[in-house]
Scaffold this motif. Structure first.
Motif, PDB file in Angstrom:
ATOM      1  N   ASP A  84       0.839   4.450  -3.051  1.00  0.00           N
ATOM      2  CA  ASP A  84       1.196   5.726  -2.555  1.00  0.00           C
ATOM      3  C   ASP A  84       1.742   7.161  -2.804  1.00  0.00           C
ATOM      4  O   ASP A  84       2.143   7.738  -3.448  1.00  0.00           O
ATOM      5  CB  ASP A  84       0.491   5.647  -0.922  1.00  0.00           C
ATOM      6  CG  ASP A  84      -0.674   5.250  -0.877  1.00  0.00           C
ATOM      7  OD1 ASP A  84      -1.587   5.167  -2.041  1.00  0.00           O
ATOM      8  OD2 ASP A  84      -0.865   5.113   0.263  1.00  0.00           O
ATOM      9  N   GLU A 131      -5.925  -0.856   6.483  1.00  0.00           N
ATOM     10  CA  GLU A 131      -6.718  -0.177   5.484  1.00  0.00           C
ATOM     11  C   GLU A 131      -6.285  -0.209   4.160  1.00  0.00           C
ATOM     12  O   GLU A 131      -5.160   0.455   4.390  1.00  0.00           O
ATOM     13  CB  GLU A 131      -7.675   1.189   6.691  1.00  0.00           C
ATOM     14  CG  GLU A 131      -8.282   1.404   6.019  1.00  0.00           C
ATOM     15  CD  GLU A 131      -9.010   2.939   7.021  1.00  0.00           C
ATOM     16  OE1 GLU A 131      -9.936   3.862   6.211  1.00  0.00           O
ATOM     17  OE2 GLU A 131      -8.380   3.041   7.987  1.00  0.00           O
ATOM     18  N   LYS A 181      -3.614  12.346   3.757  1.00  0.00           N
ATOM     19  CA  LYS A 181      -4.538  10.717   4.455  1.00  0.00           C
ATOM     20  C   LYS A 181      -3.248  10.017   4.255  1.00  0.00           C
ATOM     21  O   LYS A 181      -2.876   9.049   4.975  1.00  0.00           O
ATOM     22  CB  LYS A 181      -5.625  10.570   4.275  1.00  0.00           C
ATOM     23  CG  LYS A 181      -6.512  11.521   4.600  1.00  0.00           C
ATOM     24  CD  LYS A 181      -6.458  11.036   6.215  1.00  0.00           C
ATOM     25  CE  LYS A 181      -7.500  11.961   8.057  1.00  0.00           C
ATOM     26  NZ  LYS A 181      -7.372  12.288   8.723  1.00  0.00           N
ATOM     27  N   LYS A 182      -2.978   9.518   2.803  1.00  0.00           N
ATOM     28  CA  LYS A 182      -2.237   8.409   2.787  1.00  0.00           C
ATOM     29  C   LYS A 182      -0.511   8.538   3.403  1.00  0.00           C
ATOM     30  O   LYS A 182      -0.663   7.735   3.881  1.00  0.00           O
ATOM     31  CB  LYS A 182      -2.216   8.447   1.200  1.00  0.00           C
ATOM     32  CG  LYS A 182      -2.931   8.040  -0.182  1.00  0.00           C
ATOM     33  CD  LYS A 182      -2.872   8.311  -1.289  1.00  0.00           C
ATOM     34  CE  LYS A 182      -3.845   7.681  -2.236  1.00  0.00           C
ATOM     35  NZ  LYS A 182      -3.709   7.747  -3.259  1.00  0.00           N
ATOM     36  N   SER A 215      -5.199   2.189   2.042  1.00  0.00           N
ATOM     37  CA  SER A 215      -6.316   4.008   1.242  1.00  0.00           C
ATOM     38  C   SER A 215      -5.661   4.731  -0.406  1.00  0.00           C
ATOM     39  O   SER A 215      -5.665   5.733  -0.384  1.00  0.00           O
ATOM     40  CB  SER A 215      -4.013   4.404   2.293  1.00  0.00           C
ATOM     41  OG  SER A 215      -3.446   3.326   0.989  1.00  0.00           O
ATOM     42  N   ASN A 225       1.278  -1.411  -0.095  1.00  0.00           N
ATOM     43  CA  ASN A 225      -0.222  -0.201   0.101  1.00  0.00           C
ATOM     44  C   ASN A 225       0.505   1.038   0.118  1.00  0.00           C
ATOM     45  O   ASN A 225       0.647   2.208  -0.799  1.00  0.00           O
ATOM     46  CB  ASN A 225      -0.967  -0.268   1.621  1.00  0.00           C
ATOM     47  CG  ASN A 225      -2.476  -0.289   1.014  1.00  0.00           C
ATOM     48  OD1 ASN A 225      -2.467  -0.679  -0.138  1.00  0.00           O
ATOM     49  ND2 ASN A 225      -2.865  -1.307   2.353  1.00  0.00           N
ATOM     50  N   LYS A 261      -8.134   6.862  -0.392  1.00  0.00           N
ATOM     51  CA  LYS A 261      -7.931   8.483   0.681  1.00  0.00           C
ATOM     52  C   LYS A 261      -6.897  10.091  -0.264  1.00  0.00           C
ATOM     53  O   LYS A 261      -6.371   9.518  -1.064  1.00  0.00           O
ATOM     54  CB  LYS A 261      -6.913   8.128   2.114  1.00  0.00           C
ATOM     55  CG  LYS A 261      -7.689   7.200   2.322  1.00  0.00           C
ATOM     56  CD  LYS A 261      -6.984   7.323   3.976  1.00  0.00           C
ATOM     57  CE  LYS A 261      -7.683   6.147   4.683  1.00  0.00           C
ATOM     58  NZ  LYS A 261      -6.860   5.650   5.677  1.00  0.00           N
ATOM     59  N   GLN A 282      -0.967   7.708   6.969  1.00  0.00           N
ATOM     60  CA  GLN A 282      -1.476   6.177   7.160  1.00  0.00           C
ATOM     61  C   GLN A 282      -0.280   5.302   6.887  1.00  0.00           C
ATOM     62  O   GLN A 282       0.327   4.807   7.943  1.00  0.00           O
ATOM     63  CB  GLN A 282      -1.973   5.496   6.163  1.00  0.00           C
ATOM     64  CG  GLN A 282      -2.882   4.417   6.155  1.00  0.00           C
ATOM     65  CD  GLN A 282      -3.981   3.535   5.624  1.00  0.00           C
ATOM     66  OE1 GLN A 282      -4.464   4.278   5.784  1.00  0.00           O
ATOM     67  NE2 GLN A 282      -3.943   2.605   5.702  1.00  0.00           N
TER      68      GLN A 282
END
Length: 208
Positions: A122, A170, A179-180, A172, A118, A175, A183
């Motif tokens: 990102d 969760e 927020k990415k 991402s 994740n 998002k 996280q």
């Protein structure tokens, strides 16, 4: 929906939007796939992989912070506090049974492997020119994947366990940028803490 998370499913479960808990399927029996494929030095290799992840975790977190810029560098404690995120419980210690330790390790590193996927995705989107960070993320993921493979082998070979219930964090993907970044920051900070604990617990169990 619940999934029984085993190694081949890790990549698929990256698509999940919410934390996903696998059903408790500690399956034992004669169906252990490929336990004959264990390398002779699998225990030593596993020990080295955990030691390598532990030795490089803090540098990865520091580099991640640097690449996110402000306010992450100046407000690290506030923004990267991992108390609000899901992370698999890690309740084993040095006196725990070896089997229990191996299962806990598998759950931890399967979760981490998905989380690193994740974060890498990102960062490729948010910081495509941050070559050093992306290289470190790829290398850490590669080591984690190798570690999962070795733990799978040890669980099969020693305890005839070939499925373990796994929870994934969760996703991402949907998002916003901030927020990415947050996280990823929270997960990596927690990773630094947990990998140190994991190394302390696991390494004595893998001593020659």
């Amino acid at each position: 929906s619940s999934h029984a998370g085993v190694v081949p499913f890790v990549a698929l479960l990256l698509l999940q939007r919410r934390p996903v808990a696998g059903r408790a399927l500690l399956v034992t029996g004669s169906g252990c796939p490929g336990h004959g494929l264990c390398r002779s030095n699998v225990q030593e290799q596993t020990r080295r992989q955990v030691a390598l992840l532990n030795a490089t975790a803090q540098d990865l977190f520091s580099l991640y912070l640097k690449c996110q810029g402000e306010p992450f560098s100046s407000e690290t404690d506030k923004l990267c506090n991992p108390s609000g995120i899901f992370f698999p419980a890690f309740r084993v210690n040095r006196t725990s049974e070896r089997k229990e330790v191996m299962v806990a390790m598998y759950k931890l590193f399967a979760f981490l492997n998905a989380s690193l996927g994740n974060i890498t995705r990102d960062q490729e989107e948010l910081n495509p020119t941050a070559k050093e960070l992306l290289d470190r993320l790829h290398n850490t993921t590669k080591t984690t994947r190798g570690l999962i493979s070795n733990l799978t082998c040890l669980l099969c070979k020693n305890y005839n366990i070939f499925q373990v219930d796994v929870s994934y964090g969760e996703n991402s993907k949907s998002k916003g940028s901030f927020k990415k970044k947050q996280q990823g920051c929270q997960v990596l900070r927690k990773y630094v803490q947990v990998i140190a604990q994991a190394a302390r617990v696991l390494l004595p169990h893998l001593s020659p």
